[in-house]
Structures are given as C-alpha cells and as structure tokens.
Design a protein around this motif. Structure first.
Motif, PDB file in Angstrom:
ATOM      1  N   HIS A 116      12.240  12.483   2.489  1.00 53.07           N
ATOM      2  CA  HIS A 116      11.264  13.280   1.747  1.00 53.07           C
ATOM      3  C   HIS A 116      11.851  13.643   0.394  1.00 53.07           C
ATOM      4  O   HIS A 116      13.060  13.550   0.184  1.00 53.07           O
ATOM      5  N   THR A 117      10.974  14.055  -0.522  1.00 52.70           N
ATOM      6  CA  THR A 117      11.428  14.631  -1.787  1.00 52.70           C
ATOM      7  C   THR A 117      10.941  16.073  -1.813  1.00 52.70           C
ATOM      8  O   THR A 117      10.314  16.549  -0.869  1.00 52.70           O
ATOM      9  N   TRP A 123       7.694  11.996  -8.774  1.00 51.32           N
ATOM     10  CA  TRP A 123       6.980  11.013  -7.946  1.00 51.32           C
ATOM     11  C   TRP A 123       5.828  11.689  -7.202  1.00 51.32           C
ATOM     12  O   TRP A 123       4.732  11.162  -7.109  1.00 51.32           O
ATOM     13  N   PHE A 124       6.096  12.859  -6.634  1.00 56.27           N
ATOM     14  CA  PHE A 124       5.035  13.522  -5.866  1.00 56.27           C
ATOM     15  C   PHE A 124       3.976  14.099  -6.794  1.00 56.27           C
ATOM     16  O   PHE A 124       2.779  14.035  -6.489  1.00 56.27           O
ATOM     17  N   SER A 127       1.824  11.338  -7.553  1.00 59.28           N
ATOM     18  CA  SER A 127       1.096  10.919  -6.351  1.00 59.28           C
ATOM     19  C   SER A 127      -0.073  11.867  -6.075  1.00 59.28           C
ATOM     20  O   SER A 127      -1.165  11.447  -5.686  1.00 59.28           O
ATOM     21  N   LYS A 135       1.025   6.063  -7.840  1.00 62.24           N
ATOM     22  CA  LYS A 135       2.009   6.451  -6.823  1.00 62.24           C
ATOM     23  C   LYS A 135       1.352   7.154  -5.624  1.00 62.24           C
ATOM     24  O   LYS A 135       2.041   7.761  -4.814  1.00 62.24           O
ATOM     25  N   TRP A 138       2.941   6.336  -2.409  1.00 58.82           N
ATOM     26  CA  TRP A 138       4.375   6.595  -2.230  1.00 58.82           C
ATOM     27  C   TRP A 138       4.612   7.687  -1.175  1.00 58.82           C
ATOM     28  O   TRP A 138       5.710   7.879  -0.698  1.00 58.82           O
ATOM     29  N   TYR A 139       3.544   8.401  -0.848  1.00 63.12           N
ATOM     30  CA  TYR A 139       3.632   9.466   0.169  1.00 63.12           C
ATOM     31  C   TYR A 139       2.542   9.208   1.203  1.00 63.12           C
ATOM     32  O   TYR A 139       1.739   8.279   1.057  1.00 63.12           O
ATOM     33  N   LEU A 190       8.285  10.632   2.053  1.00 64.97           N
ATOM     34  CA  LEU A 190       8.080   9.396   1.301  1.00 64.97           C
ATOM     35  C   LEU A 190       7.531   8.319   2.233  1.00 64.97           C
ATOM     36  O   LEU A 190       7.897   8.272   3.416  1.00 64.97           O
ATOM     37  N   ASN A 191       6.725   7.441   1.697  1.00 65.29           N
ATOM     38  CA  ASN A 191       6.164   6.344   2.483  1.00 65.29           C
ATOM     39  C   ASN A 191       7.031   5.098   2.329  1.00 65.29           C
ATOM     40  O   ASN A 191       6.870   4.326   1.384  1.00 65.29           O
ATOM     41  N   TRP A 192       7.933   4.896   3.291  1.00 62.34           N
ATOM     42  CA  TRP A 192       8.849   3.748   3.240  1.00 62.34           C
ATOM     43  C   TRP A 192       8.153   2.423   3.499  1.00 62.34           C
ATOM     44  O   TRP A 192       8.756   1.363   3.347  1.00 62.34           O
ATOM     45  N   VAL A 197       8.774   2.148  -3.137  1.00 62.85           N
ATOM     46  CA  VAL A 197       9.561   3.333  -2.770  1.00 62.85           C
ATOM     47  C   VAL A 197      10.979   2.907  -2.414  1.00 62.85           C
ATOM     48  O   VAL A 197      11.968   3.472  -2.893  1.00 62.85           O
TER      49      VAL A 197
END
Ligand code: ISL
Length: 594
Positions: A116-117, A123-124, A127, A135, A138-139, A190-192, A197
């Motif tokens: 997570h961030t 980035w968030f 997003s 982005k 990305w989550y 975060l979305n791996w 990402v």
C-alpha cells in the motif's frame, strides 16, 4: 552425532551465504535517538549511536520507514518512496548513514512498504481524481455491492475486516466508488495486477540499491497478490464471530500470483546485483555473489509456503518473517490473550526448524515494533527474574538455526510500559481498537488491560540510553513516554557490566560469528512435552552443542532430565552456575557435548 544420513542433508554448509552467520538489528527511527530536540528520533540520532551497534557486534541494520509520510501509521504510510521525511532528516544524512555503516562493516536494509501507499501519495491522488484517471487501476476501486447504493450499510464490495478495525473499504464520495485498504484508511492497497505498478516499484527499488543500500525488509509482502475473479470481483470471506464483517485473508494471504510477483521482482531488481560492502568482505567472511539481503514479512505464512519462498533455486526472497510463535498466546485475535504453553512453542519452532532444514532459511525473532516486549510477554519482568529471563529468552532464540533479529532495546531487557489510560497510547491500531470496542459497549477497564499487554506501543517507547529524565533519548518531550524503569534499565548502566543483558547479547552474537555449529548445525528438539525446560541440540561436522533453557522460576533436576548435560563443557551460560546437576530459575546453558 553422525552426519551424512538422509535427514541431515545440508547443501548450505558448502557455500553458506553470509547472512547465515549474521545478526540483524532493527532500528525504529522514531524511538531510537533524537538529535534535534523535537522529541522524535531521527537519522542524526542514529549516526550518534553507531558505537552501540559496533559494540554489540551486529552485521546488519534494518531501518523502519524514514520516507516522507503523513505518519498515520508511523511511516508505514508512504507518500514518496524516494525521499526522506524532514521529521527524520535529509537524504544526505541517509547517504552518510550508508557510508558510516559500511565503513564499520555493517549493512543497511531498508523497509519496503509496497502493498500500500499513503492516500497522500501522488499515485493515489491521481488515481482518486476521477474514474477515468490514467492511474485509476493502480489501486483497487470497486462499485458498491450489486443492488445497493454507495454508503448503504453492507454496500462495501466485500465483507473483509481491516487489520486496524472496521471494513477494508472506504467510500470515495466524489466518484461513488470504494477503495481497498487492508490496513488503515490512509493506506490504500496498490493493485499489483497492473504491470505499470510493478514496474514503478521495481524502478524505485533499483534506485535505492544504486544508492548503496544492501537489501529490503518487505512489509506484508505476502499480501500483494489478491484472488480476483476474471470479472474483477473479489470474494466475501467467512463471517467473523459476533461481527457483520468477515475474514478475507483467504483472498489476500499468499494469493495466486505471489510467487510469480516475487520471482519477477527478483529478476528485475536483484539478479546479478551482489556487491561487497566497502569493497571488502564483511566480518571476514567471503561474500560470494550475493551480498544483498531480502526478508519478506508474511503474516499467516505456512511452513510449506515458506519453503517455496526461501528456496534459493526459486529466487524469491532469502528468508521470511513468520508469525506462528507470536500467535500462540492469543486466541485468534491478539485482543483475546491466553497463556502460552511451552509445548506449543516447541512444536511450532521445531516444525519450522525441520521444514527449512534442507531447503530455505529461517529468520528468528521475539520482538519487533509490532510486538509487545518479549521479557514481559514470554519471560518474567519482575525485578527478581527480569535479567535472567531476558538472557534466557535470548539464548534460546539465538541458538536456533536461522538469522536472529534484535529489536532496539531488547538487548537491554526493555519491558512493557505501565500504560494507565487510553490517552497514553499513540498507535493507530490501539486507538482504533479502543474506539471500536467502546462503540460495541465493551468494558473500558478490560479493553485497557488487554491493550496494556498487547499494544504495539509497548515496543515503541524510547530506547533507554541512560538514567536521565528522558533516558538520553531527547532533550525535548518524547513523542511517547519513556518507561519509568529507565532509571535502572538503561544502556549506560549495562555497558560495562559483564552480567548485563547487553553483555549477554554481545556474547551470543559473537558466538554465532565464531562457531559454525551455531550458524549451520542441524537442529534436534529434546523433551518436546516438558512444560518448563526447552532443550535442543545443534550438530555439525562431529561437534554437538546442547542447549538447555529453564523457562520458569522452578529449579529443574537437569541430572534426571538430561544426564548428558552434566559432564558437558560450558560454552556460554546466563548465570554463574552453582550446581551442574540443577538448572536454576530462567537459567540457560550452551554446552559442548563430550
Ligand atoms: O501488528 C499487527 C497486528 O497486531 C500485525 O497484524 C501487523 O499489522 C502486521 O504484522 C503487518 O505489519 C506491518 O505492516 C503494517 C504496519 O502497521 C506494521 O507496523 C508493519 O510491520 C502496515 O504497513
């Protein structure tokens, strides 16, 4: 004991990596040493205390997060992966620390928090800006549950409970969608699944290695792969007793792509990057081609999974932090403590030692910044037995096969803090739990009693350097109170005392460096059913060490329990032994079998 049988196959003994005989020291920077008087520890403070680490003899420093962060979870909520929070100092000081440690023959392992961030990470922010943001993916953004409107009770996309109380889903009013956070709402996952990402994370890791760091401790790294259906949905978990929420862990602990992700990370970041520290072998040992260290923090990991994660042939991580032994004194939830049974501890450690004997490697710990203090939890912190139980616990752990981790202050026998009220706690986990329990109508006195025993803040009180009012930690007001026992329990008082907890840790660390049996010997558990004596052997190339630890206040008839211990040579003990045939309260002996 004879070697070479099918059960003692040890490929590691031929070409053992450097970390098999290394000891790691964890610095939780906020509580280690303050150099600017703001009451919060910092990099300048660590630089001032390097002699303590050299004196102890540790090989590696693991530094908990110092990156820019809103500090919702003391830095485990990162808003910039490539900077240093001004609270802790400057990037130049981090470079100075790398250099200073290398000069002293130590390595620096950084905390890597990439499940997570922070919700304040750019980035968030991007997003979250709109459903069509580049982005967005990305989550983990999801619409409300089918048939329900955003914000309706039960409209969360799944029923999973967060580690820090409440649902893992937070509604973003602006877009009408929820985002996933396994931890605090300020820690979006975060979305791996998204390769962008992963590439961004790997690039950041390479950047740190280029800067000279020697590896990573990877925060909750076994949670990065989520079990997502082809249509993008996530599955509900079994309901938790007495709660509207469920246990989602089957969907995110060691998820379907976890090994693939870690192998990819290894290829993209670590492969071929070994480097010698300061241009020479550290601690007199040859480095081989792999000078870095990777350790994955993995709540809920099983031994079977750990074998896969740490099998060198699979190239994932060097070792993992498992949680079995720190889950034996509570019933499912850490807020429901139960007494520890010695036979459970033996069964657990014994299983891990056996499972990772031929393939993989163990990490060994009692304490870290998330656990209550070991001497209070597994030992006996009464004035009479505190020193003896702290040194007994240390002996037991450090004589196992694996890499020992020492958490700051453990080497001084630091104990839990006598918290009197909720206003004395700072940890988001403790505060959220208390708030939730009050809403649920629980008895505040009972909730406080459990917090006093289990809260992570027990580990986070400032390191006790001396007996002065702020324990030498800060010239200002410490962010979390110093334990009043620091007048007696502090580094200054222990440094020159050969009987101190500190002196005992120094001896244990030296023993691992000097004696290959400690690093690599085969492990055999003895007396598995005994409720108070913890005993085992370690054997290598015809030499056998017998380790006996009395985990109680009761004297133990060693002559009857383990007659072979009586004539054995004492290699290291924690008490001046009066009677070889009797093991005193909390006495530990490392013996060389005749
Ligand atoms: O402390 C715990 C519960 O009591 C653990 O569940 C802990 O949250 C878990 O081990 C994950 O820990 C790591 O990630 C967290 C952070 O709060 C911890 O400090 C960190 O060690 C989220 O980043």
């Amino acid at each position: 004991m004879q070697l070479g049988g099918p059960d003692t196959f040890r490929p590691m003994s031929q070409q053992a990596p450097w970390w098999t005989s290394a000891v790691v020291y964890q610095v939780y920077p906020r509580s280690f040493q303050d150099s600017d008087g703001d009451g919060i520890g910092d990099l300048g403070g660590i630089l001032q205390r390097l002699d303590h680490l050299t004196d102890l003899g540790v090989d590696v420093v693991w530094l908990s997060p110092v990156y820019p962060s809103p500090q919702a979870d003391n830095g485990y909520d990162i808003s910039d992966y490539q900077g240093i929070d001004p609270l802790f100092g400057t990037p130049a000081q981090l470079d100075e620390l790398i250099e200073a440690l290398h000069r002293r023959g130590m390595r620096l392992v950084m905390d890597l928090v990439v499940n997570h961030t922070s919700d304040e990470h750019p980035w968030f922010l991007e997003s979250r800006a709109s459903r069509t943001s580049a982005k967005r993916d990305w989550y983990w953004w999801r619409p409300p549950r089918a048939g329900l409107a955003a914000g309706d009770p039960g409209a969360e996309p799944t029923n999973w409970q967060s580690f820090f109380s409440g649902s893992v889903w937070e509604l973003d009013e602006a877009s009408g969608e929820y985002f996933l956070h396994l931890f605090d709402r300020k820690q979006p996952d975060l979305n791996w699944e998204n390769p962008e990402v992963r590439d961004a994370v790997y690039a950041m890791m390479r950047w740190w290695l280029d800067r000279g760091v020697d590896g990573f401790r990877m925060d909750v790294i076994n949670m990065i792969s989520k079990d997502v259906a082809p249509d993008g949905s996530l599955h509900d978990g079994p309901p938790l007793p007495g709660s509207a929420l469920g246990d989602g862990s089957a969907s995110y602990l060691c998820g379907p792509r976890i090994h693939e992700f870690l192998q990819e990370m290894h290829r993209e970041v670590f492969a071929g990057r070994g480097h010698a520290v300061g241009g020479r072998a550290v601690g007199g040992r040859a480095d081989g081609d792999k000078a870095l260290l990777t350790v994955g923090e993995m709540p809920g990991v099983t031994v079977e999974q750990a074998r896969l994660f740490t099998d060198p042939a699979r190239a994932e991580v060097d070792m993992v932090f498992q949680f079995e032994h720190v889950g034996l004194d509570f019933d499912g939830s850490k807020w429901r403590p139960v007494p520890l049974r010695m036979r459970d501890l033996k069964a657990s450690f014994g299983r891990w030692q056996a499972a990772l004997a031929d393939v993989g490697w163990n990490s060994l710990y009692w304490d870290n910044h998330d656990q209550p203090r070991a001497v209070s939890r597994f030992g006996d912190d009464s004035p009479e037995f505190r020193r003896d139980s702290a040194t007994c616990l240390a002996t037991l752990l450090h004589l196992h096969r694996g890499t020992p981790y020492v958490y700051q202050g453990e080497e001084l026998g630091m104990a839990n803090y006598p918290f009197a009220g909720i206003d004395e706690f700072r940890d988001v986990e403790s505060l959220n739990h208390f708030a939730g329990a009050m809403v649920a109508g629980e008895d505040p006195a009972e909730v406080l009693a459990v917090l006093r025993r289990m809260s992570r803040d027990n580990a986070r009180t400032p390191v006790q350097w001396d007996g002065s009012p702020s324990a030498g930690f800060s010239t200002g007001k410490p962010w979390l109170a110093v334990n009043p026992d620091h007048t007696e329990w502090n580094a200054a008082a222990q440094r020159a005392d050969p009987h101190s907890v500190l002196a005992h840790y120094r001896r244990l660390i030296a023993l691992r460096h000097e004696n290959p049996v400690v690093a690599l010997g085969d492990f055999t558990m003895l007396l598995p059913e005994h409720d108070e004596v913890y005993a085992f052997t370690r054997s290598l190339d015809g030499e056998t060490l017998l380790v006996v630890c009395n985990m109680s206040r009761t004297r133990q008839p060693l002559a009857t329990l383990l007659p072979e211990a009586i004539d054995a040579e004492l290699v290291l003990g924690n008490l001046p032994s009066a009677d070889p045939a009797v093991l005193g309260p909390w006495e530990a002996r490392v013996l060389r079998s005749a």
